[in-house]
Design an enzyme around this catalytic site. Sequence first.
Site, PDB file in Angstrom:
ATOM      1  N   ASP A  50       0.851  -1.196   0.000  1.00 14.99           N
ATOM      2  CA  ASP A  50       0.000   0.000   0.000  1.00 14.99           C
ATOM      3  C   ASP A  50       0.885   1.244   0.000  1.00 14.99           C
ATOM      4  O   ASP A  50       1.545   1.546   0.989  1.00 14.99           O
ATOM      5  CB  ASP A  50      -0.887   0.005   1.258  1.00 14.99           C
ATOM      6  CG  ASP A  50      -1.794   1.228   1.317  1.00 14.99           C
ATOM      7  OD1 ASP A  50      -2.929   1.145   0.851  1.00 14.99           O
ATOM      8  OD2 ASP A  50      -1.337   2.298   1.814  1.00 14.99           O
ATOM      9  N   TYR A  55       3.550   9.581  -0.497  1.00 10.00           N
ATOM     10  CA  TYR A  55       4.620   8.887   0.255  1.00 10.00           C
ATOM     11  C   TYR A  55       5.965   9.006  -0.455  1.00 10.00           C
ATOM     12  O   TYR A  55       6.996   8.658   0.103  1.00 10.00           O
ATOM     13  CB  TYR A  55       4.300   7.391   0.470  1.00 10.00           C
ATOM     14  CG  TYR A  55       3.019   7.074   1.187  1.00 10.00           C
ATOM     15  CD1 TYR A  55       2.280   8.056   1.825  1.00 10.00           C
ATOM     16  CD2 TYR A  55       2.528   5.768   1.229  1.00 10.00           C
ATOM     17  CE1 TYR A  55       1.081   7.756   2.465  1.00 10.00           C
ATOM     18  CE2 TYR A  55       1.344   5.459   1.869  1.00 10.00           C
ATOM     19  CZ  TYR A  55       0.621   6.456   2.477  1.00 10.00           C
ATOM     20  OH  TYR A  55      -0.557   6.139   3.112  1.00 10.00           O
ATOM     21  N   LYS A  80      -2.565   5.980  -4.296  1.00  6.01           N
ATOM     22  CA  LYS A  80      -3.622   6.969  -3.997  1.00  6.01           C
ATOM     23  C   LYS A  80      -3.287   8.300  -4.662  1.00  6.01           C
ATOM     24  O   LYS A  80      -2.119   8.622  -4.858  1.00  6.01           O
ATOM     25  CB  LYS A  80      -3.723   7.180  -2.476  1.00  6.01           C
ATOM     26  CG  LYS A  80      -3.667   5.880  -1.674  1.00  6.01           C
ATOM     27  CD  LYS A  80      -3.834   6.085  -0.183  1.00  6.01           C
ATOM     28  CE  LYS A  80      -3.525   4.794   0.570  1.00  6.01           C
ATOM     29  NZ  LYS A  80      -2.099   4.604   0.925  1.00  6.01           N
ATOM     30  N   HIS A 113      -7.367   9.760  -1.751  1.00  2.00           N
ATOM     31  CA  HIS A 113      -6.706   9.689  -0.438  1.00  2.00           C
ATOM     32  C   HIS A 113      -7.543  10.304   0.698  1.00  2.00           C
ATOM     33  O   HIS A 113      -7.635   9.750   1.781  1.00  2.00           O
ATOM     34  CB  HIS A 113      -5.332  10.381  -0.537  1.00  2.00           C
ATOM     35  CG  HIS A 113      -4.313   9.844   0.410  1.00  2.00           C
ATOM     36  ND1 HIS A 113      -2.987   9.698   0.086  1.00  2.00           N
ATOM     37  CD2 HIS A 113      -4.419   9.417   1.692  1.00  2.00           C
ATOM     38  CE1 HIS A 113      -2.332   9.195   1.121  1.00  2.00           C
ATOM     39  NE2 HIS A 113      -3.176   9.026   2.103  1.00  2.00           N
TER      40      HIS A 113
HETATM   41  P1  NAD Z   1       0.830   1.300  11.975  1.00  2.00           P
HETATM   42  O1  NAD Z   1      -0.290   1.214  12.938  1.00  2.00           O
HETATM   43  O2  NAD Z   1       0.985   0.268  10.932  1.00  2.00           O
HETATM   44  O3  NAD Z   1       2.122   1.414  12.865  1.00  2.00           O
HETATM   45  C1  NAD Z   1       3.411   1.335  12.346  1.00  2.00           C
HETATM   46  C2  NAD Z   1       4.391   1.491  13.496  1.00  2.00           C
HETATM   47  O4  NAD Z   1       4.075   0.542  14.527  1.00  2.00           O
HETATM   48  C3  NAD Z   1       5.820   1.180  13.074  1.00  2.00           C
HETATM   49  O5  NAD Z   1       6.448   2.328  12.567  1.00  2.00           O
HETATM   50  C4  NAD Z   1       6.435   0.691  14.367  1.00  2.00           C
HETATM   51  O6  NAD Z   1       6.827   1.783  15.177  1.00  2.00           O
HETATM   52  C5  NAD Z   1       5.267  -0.008  15.047  1.00  2.00           C
HETATM   53  N1  NAD Z   1       5.269  -1.463  14.771  1.00  2.00           N
HETATM   54  C6  NAD Z   1       5.051  -2.107  13.595  1.00  2.00           C
HETATM   55  N2  NAD Z   1       5.096  -3.439  13.754  1.00  2.00           N
HETATM   56  C7  NAD Z   1       5.331  -3.658  15.063  1.00  2.00           C
HETATM   57  C8  NAD Z   1       5.494  -4.819  15.859  1.00  2.00           C
HETATM   58  N3  NAD Z   1       5.391  -6.028  15.328  1.00  2.00           N
HETATM   59  N4  NAD Z   1       5.739  -4.664  17.186  1.00  2.00           N
HETATM   60  C9  NAD Z   1       5.813  -3.447  17.741  1.00  2.00           C
HETATM   61  N5  NAD Z   1       5.662  -2.299  17.051  1.00  2.00           N
HETATM   62  C10 NAD Z   1       5.439  -2.401  15.729  1.00  2.00           C
HETATM   63  O7  NAD Z   1       0.761   2.781  11.373  1.00  2.00           O
HETATM   64  P2  NAD Z   1       0.901   3.501   9.957  1.00  2.00           P
HETATM   65  O8  NAD Z   1       2.219   3.301   9.332  1.00  2.00           O
HETATM   66  O9  NAD Z   1       0.446   4.892  10.176  1.00  2.00           O
HETATM   67  O10 NAD Z   1      -0.235   2.799   9.061  1.00  2.00           O
HETATM   68  C11 NAD Z   1       0.011   1.682   8.237  1.00  2.00           C
HETATM   69  C12 NAD Z   1      -0.160   2.037   6.774  1.00  2.00           C
HETATM   70  O11 NAD Z   1      -1.443   2.609   6.543  1.00  2.00           O
HETATM   71  C13 NAD Z   1       0.799   3.116   6.269  1.00  2.00           C
HETATM   72  O12 NAD Z   1       2.107   2.638   6.057  1.00  2.00           O
HETATM   73  C14 NAD Z   1       0.100   3.540   5.009  1.00  2.00           C
HETATM   74  O13 NAD Z   1       0.322   2.600   3.974  1.00  2.00           O
HETATM   75  C15 NAD Z   1      -1.363   3.519   5.460  1.00  2.00           C
HETATM   76  N6  NAD Z   1      -1.868   4.855   5.890  1.00  2.00           N
HETATM   77  C16 NAD Z   1      -2.872   5.410   5.178  1.00  2.00           C
HETATM   78  C17 NAD Z   1      -3.371   6.659   5.539  1.00  2.00           C
HETATM   79  C18 NAD Z   1      -4.485   7.257   4.749  1.00  2.00           C
HETATM   80  O14 NAD Z   1      -4.826   8.426   4.951  1.00  2.00           O
HETATM   81  N7  NAD Z   1      -5.109   6.520   3.844  1.00  2.00           N
HETATM   82  C19 NAD Z   1      -2.846   7.356   6.634  1.00  2.00           C
HETATM   83  C20 NAD Z   1      -1.821   6.762   7.360  1.00  2.00           C
HETATM   84  C21 NAD Z   1      -1.344   5.510   6.990  1.00  2.00           C
END
Ligand code: NAD
Length: 278
Positions: A50, A55, A80, A113
Amino acid sequence: MNFQLEQNPQITLNDGNTIPQLGLGVYKVGQDIGVELVKTALDLGYRRIDTASIYDNEIEVGGGIRQSGIAREEIFVTTKIWNDRQGYHDALEAIDEGLARLNIGYVDMLLIHWPVPRQNKFVDTWRAFEETVATGRVRSIGVSNFHPQHIEQLVEHAQILPSINQVEMHPALQQTEVRVANEKYGIKTEAWSPLGRGMFSENPVITEIAKNHGKTAAQTVLRWHIQLGNLVIPKSSNPVRLAENIDVFDFSLSADEMEQIKTLDSGHRIGPNPETFG
Ligand code: NAD
């Protein structure tokens, strides 16, 4: 063990296409590590990435996919369109640019988005999305951060229903109203920040349930999403966590454990409010 290939369910969307339930999010994955991270994830068994134009890593995502040696058709790629490229003509141009940066032939899923209600262009943007589906360069189309009233406004003018709505969702923001509104049109709810960016690592309810199953807090939260039927895209750039996050298909939470997690809903948002953002 390759968990993704063996157990990650393929979910059928309202347009008939299928999508792996769990994939990798690459928000904040820098260009310096993007290609290698995508290759590592694919090697571990991830089959869905994704990304988004904002990004700034579509080139690296495409590069990692091409270098992986895995057939293009086996990998599901989402990108997006950013807020400043909404509107019919701008969106058509932005779609072409995103496809060129990815350079993988076609995109499996294209999302608006954010709705950006203030600029009120998402209906026109959708028309550009529908036309692109007809060309075969985009297979499925959907939205992100849409509230029920935005979905209603879009559906009123749409020829093709959105197939997914990607929204912030984790145990502290369970999005009950949005999920019900999505279901009305067969739209799959996809959880962004599914781990709440790590906020549940020490949550006593989550860690106690995790202990019952010999799993980590992150795996427990991801399993909760899977059992609710959400599509889910956890992000990590750490190979150990990448492997951990996809290893969630060999246990299940009980109805009582699902209920306990339900009580953690506090309406807490990490990201912006879709009503006002953009
Ligand atoms: P997430 O909830 O996936 O958290 C990621 C963070 O959690 C990592 O950076 C790390 O610090 C921690 N983490 C990951 N795996 C772990 C584990 N196994 N144990 C402990 N900690 C761990 O948050 P995110 O990156 O904001 O969201 C995931 C994805 O969603 C993004 O990469 C993106 O692709 C998407 N996203 C979309 C929007 C949107 O507006 N559509 C906004 C934000 C994110």
